[in-house]
Each structure stands twice: as structure tokens, then as C-alpha cells.
Motif scaffolding. Structure first.
Motif: not given
Length: 459
Positions: A135-140, A443-444, A449-451
Motif C-alpha cells: 500500500m505504500v507503493h500504491l498510495a505514493s 512512509a507513504v 517525495l522520493l519518487l
């Protein structure tokens, strides 16, 4: 200076958190366990549910793939791609949708497969490890698309494994089969932990691993303990004496040929370690040096299984043979093959009372260390600080993630970042696994922000 709009991304993450948590609760309700003793249709349902959530983001290239594992197939992995715009890098986002078995239900204070929120934590099997990573990957990505739209040109490949908790038996084969499908400039593995609630961490090192079985024999067959005991010591007793040679009087590993890594730059207070590990107050901690170094940068050996008659089945006989399985964690910089040779030589040299003692090698895995000066790592540390509002810790991990070595071998040019959503009280693999929802939100945002920074500055 970066032009990433932190406030806009934070607002997008926050507005979508209700939906994000609801989707996580949906995933937690599916008991997808990749062990043969459990219904594999639940694992298929888990993969289908993850694929459905990806499609809701607008991605059309979504596949559920597996490779052979003996006479059957490996766990179903979900792979989805959003191609990179011209001149933009591609980032592979990894997590796993399979979970550990729930164990004894009487130890849970909630239903294991019904996500339940209590005091800001979401309880349930997989709530932290590792459906939260998915969900971190999807929500980000959802937040990025909402804020940047078509201006977000970074290529994104989702790779959500379906057998990690079973030891990733087909992981290497899967990478080799789908090498080009998964190729990326950077890889983010969301399956680790933060320093503590409110303090993020980038996992910068992992210990390697070798394991195997010590086999010891003293008799051709069992004999009466009264008629022959005294001149003869039984196999379990001599195995215990051999096991005792693995550590010195301080409790440090005493096998010649093993190395230690440079000292850690952060401290792990003993009182925090005692609380986090639940060690009894009377127990003296083993080894020397800082707690962080003992956890991350030095070898650690554990006996994880013993074959000898159970107490209930015990009889008055001298046991002719016994076995013990050992697990040896290796410091970064240690060659696993050399470590296996060192254990083999140690067992042969320390066989007590002339007993026949051999070491049967098992699995082995490389250690890992992050180059924190690389662009992706610097961007990750910046993003963590922005999301949490406090400086992140560059932390090692005492455990091992063997498939990281496969990723580094097959994609040697890719920068690998290990992040996560757990904290010391998440209790992954244990009863009452839980996720701190505040850190989950952070974390999301950190990954968004990283991406976004990768989109702006590259890798």
C-alpha cells in the motif's frame, strides 16, 4: 535545492489515507499463505486483490505470473508497469503479498485476518509485513499522479512477490525468466523497519546467512543407560559440549575465520534493546562492543532446532546420535562460502571425546551494504526527513533478506534501497502483528517525495 512541493504531496497523501487504509484492510482479510499445508486458493485470491488495486490506479499492464517449482508452480507474483517517459529512469517497487501463518489463535487479542484498529495501530496478520509495503507503493503513486499528472515521467514497475514468507524458492528463477520485464535503474524494497515510532530509518546493511546441521554419533545403536552409562556419554550430552564451543565466555561467536564489519555510527541503548526483545531482566547480554555492532556488524550463531528424543518419549537408554540445526548470521564483507568452510572446520576440530561429528551445509546468502553517497540513497534520506520531520537513522539490520543478493547479481547497476513501515513493536511473524498508522502515513509520503525528487533530478 529541490523544487518538489512537499505540502501538495502531503495533502494528496492525507486526502487518500482513508481509501489507503480501507484497501489495506481488504488485503489483510485474505489469508494468503504460501506454505503447502494451507489453501493455495487464498494465495491466488490475494494476488487477484492486489492486481485489482493496481488497475484502480489506471495501470493496464498488470500480470499475475509464476515460474515452475518442482511439479507445481511458485507463488503468484503480481507485476505491473507504467513505462518511463523519454529520458526518465525506471524504479522497481518490491513488496510481498503472502503472509506468515497466524499461529496459535489464543495468543491474538484480535482476529488475525480481520484488520482491527486499536489506539492508532492496525492489528492483523500482514498489516505490517508486508501488505503495508504494497500500500505504500500504491498510495505514493496515486498521490504523485494526483499532484503531478503527466509531468510525472518516472517509469514504475510493481513487483509484489507471492512466496517470500516461504523462503522465496523461485525468486532467482523468476528474475532470470523475467529479467527484462523487471529491469530498473533503482529498486525500492519496502520490507524492513524504522528505528522506532516517530523516527524513520533507511536500512543500509543486512547480515548474510549460512545454515546447516551438526550431526554427532557415539554408538552404533542405543544401549541401556544403567548397564553402559558412566564410561560412555550419550550423543545429546556430547552435542551440547560441541555446541558450547561455538561461543566464548562472553557469548561472542568463537569460530575462526569469521569477520566483523566497521563500527556502526548510531547507538542502540541497551535498555531499548531489552524492551524491544523482551529479554528477561536476569539474562546477561552476549558479546562485546556496542549493541548496534553486535546486531549488525558481527556474526551471530543460534541453534534453531535439535533432533533428540522428546521428554515424553524418553527411555533409560544412551542415545546413539543427535543433530542440531544452526543459523549463522554474517557481517557485511563476509564471504558465505568461507564462512561455511569455517563452520565445517570448527565442528571437525571440536568433536568431543572422539565422537563422530560432521557439519552438513545448508543455505547461504550474501550480506548487503548500501552506498549512502549514491543519488537514490541521498534522495531517500531527504524524503524520510521531510515526511517525519526528524533526521532519519542509517540503520543496519541483524536479519538477512537473501533475495537482495539475487537482485544485486542480476541488476548490478541498479541502486537498491531498503525501506519499511514496521517498528520495534510491530511483532511481524508473531501474534498481534500491528502497524503504526502515523508512521504508515509518513512512509507513504516519504516514498512519494522520493519518487518526485527522482522525477526532477534523476538517479
Amino acid at each position: 535545492m529541490t523544487n518538489v512541493n512537499v505540502e501538495q504531496l502531503a495533502a494528496a497523501v492525507d486526502s487518500g489515507m482513508g481509501r489507503t487504509i480501507s484497501s489495506l484492510e481488504q488485503l489483510v482479510s485474505i489469508p494468503g499463505i504460501a506454505w503447502a499445508a494451507f489453501d493455495q486458493q487464498d494465495l491466488v485470491r490475494s494476488a487477484d486483490a492486489v492486481a485489482g488495486l493496481i488497475r484502480e490506479l489506471g495501470l493496464e499492464d498488470v500480470q499475475i505470473l509464476s515460474v515452475p517449482n518442482g511439479e507445481s508452480d511458485g507463488g503468484p507474483a503480481v507485476v505491473a508497469r507504467r513505462p518511463a517517459a523519454a529520458g526518465k529512469p525506471t524504479v522497481l517497487l518490491y513488496a510481498h503479498h503472502d503472509v506468515q501463518p497466524p499461529g496459535d489463535p489464543s495468543l491474538w487479542k484480535t482476529e488475525p485476518f480481520k484488520a482491527t484498529e486499536i489506539d492508532g495501530r492496525l492489528f492483523g496478520r500482514g498489516a505490517a509485513d508486508d501488505k503495508a509495503g504494497i500500500m505504500v507503493h500504491l498510495a505514493s503513486l496515486r498521490a504523485l499522479l494526483e499532484v503531478l499528472g503527466d509531468d510525472f515521467g518516472v517509469g514504475v514497475t510493481f513487483f509484489f512477490e507471492g512466496e517470500e514468507e516461504a523462503g522465496s524458492p523461485t525468486f532467482r528463477s523468476f528474475l532470470e525468466t523475467h529479467r527484462e520485464l523487471l529491469r530498473a535503474d533503482a529498486i525500492i524494497v519496502a520490507d524492513s523497519s524504522n528505528w522506532k515510532v516517530g523516527v524513520p530509518a533507511l536500512t543500509t546493511s543486512l547480515r548474510g546467512l549460512v545454515d546447516g546441521t551438526v550431526e554427532l554419533r557415539v554408538l552404533e545403536h542405543a544401549v541401556h543407560s544403567g548397564m553402559f552409562g558412566g564410561p560412555l556419554l550419550d550423543a545429546p550430552t556430547l552435542l551440547a559440549r560441541l555446541i558450547a564451543t561455538f561461543h566464548d565466555d562472553d557469548g561472542a561467536v568463537a569460530i575462526d575465520g569469521l569477520v566483523s564489519a566497521p563500527a556502526a555510527s548510531v547507538d542502540y541503548p541497551e535498555e531499548d534493546f531489552r524492551r524491544d526483545s523482551s529479554v528477561l531482566d536476569s539474562v546477561q547480554l552476549a558479546g562485546t562492543g556496542s549493541i548496534a555492532d553486535r546486531l549488525w556488524n558481527k556474526p551471530a550463531l543460534s541453534v534453531i532446532g535439535v533432533d533428540a528424543p522428546s521428554v515424553e518419549l524418553a527411555s533409560n537408554t544412551l542415545i546413539p546420535a543427535a543433530r542440531a540445526k544452526i543459523s549463522l548470521r554474517l557481517a557485511p564483507g563476509q564471504d558465505p562460502d568461507r564462512a561455511m568452510e569455517a563452520v565445517t572446520a570448527h565442528v571437525a576440530a571440536h568433536a568431543p571425546f572422539g565422537a563422530q561429528a560432521t557439519f552438513v551445509p545448508g543455505e547461504r546468502g550474501q550480506a548487503f551494504a548500501t552506498d549512502t553517497t549514491a543519488p537514490a540513497a541521498r534522495s531517500a534520506l531527504w524524503a524520510l526527513e521531510q515526511a517525519w520531520g526528524t533526521q532519519p537513522v542509517e540503520a543496519g539490520m541483524g536479519g538477512s533478506i537473501p533475495f537482495i543478493a539475487d537482485l544485486t547479481e542480476i541488476y548490478p547497476q541498479a541502486q537498491i534501497l531498503i525501506t519499511g513501515v514496521e517498528d520495534p513493536d510491530s511483532r511481524a511473524h508473531s501474534a498481534n502483528e500491528s502497524l503504526h498508522l502515523g508512521d504508515f502515513r509518513n512512509a507513504v509520503l516519504a516514498q512519494a517525495l522520493l519518487l518526485a525528487r527522482v522525477n526532477e533530478e534523476g538517479i
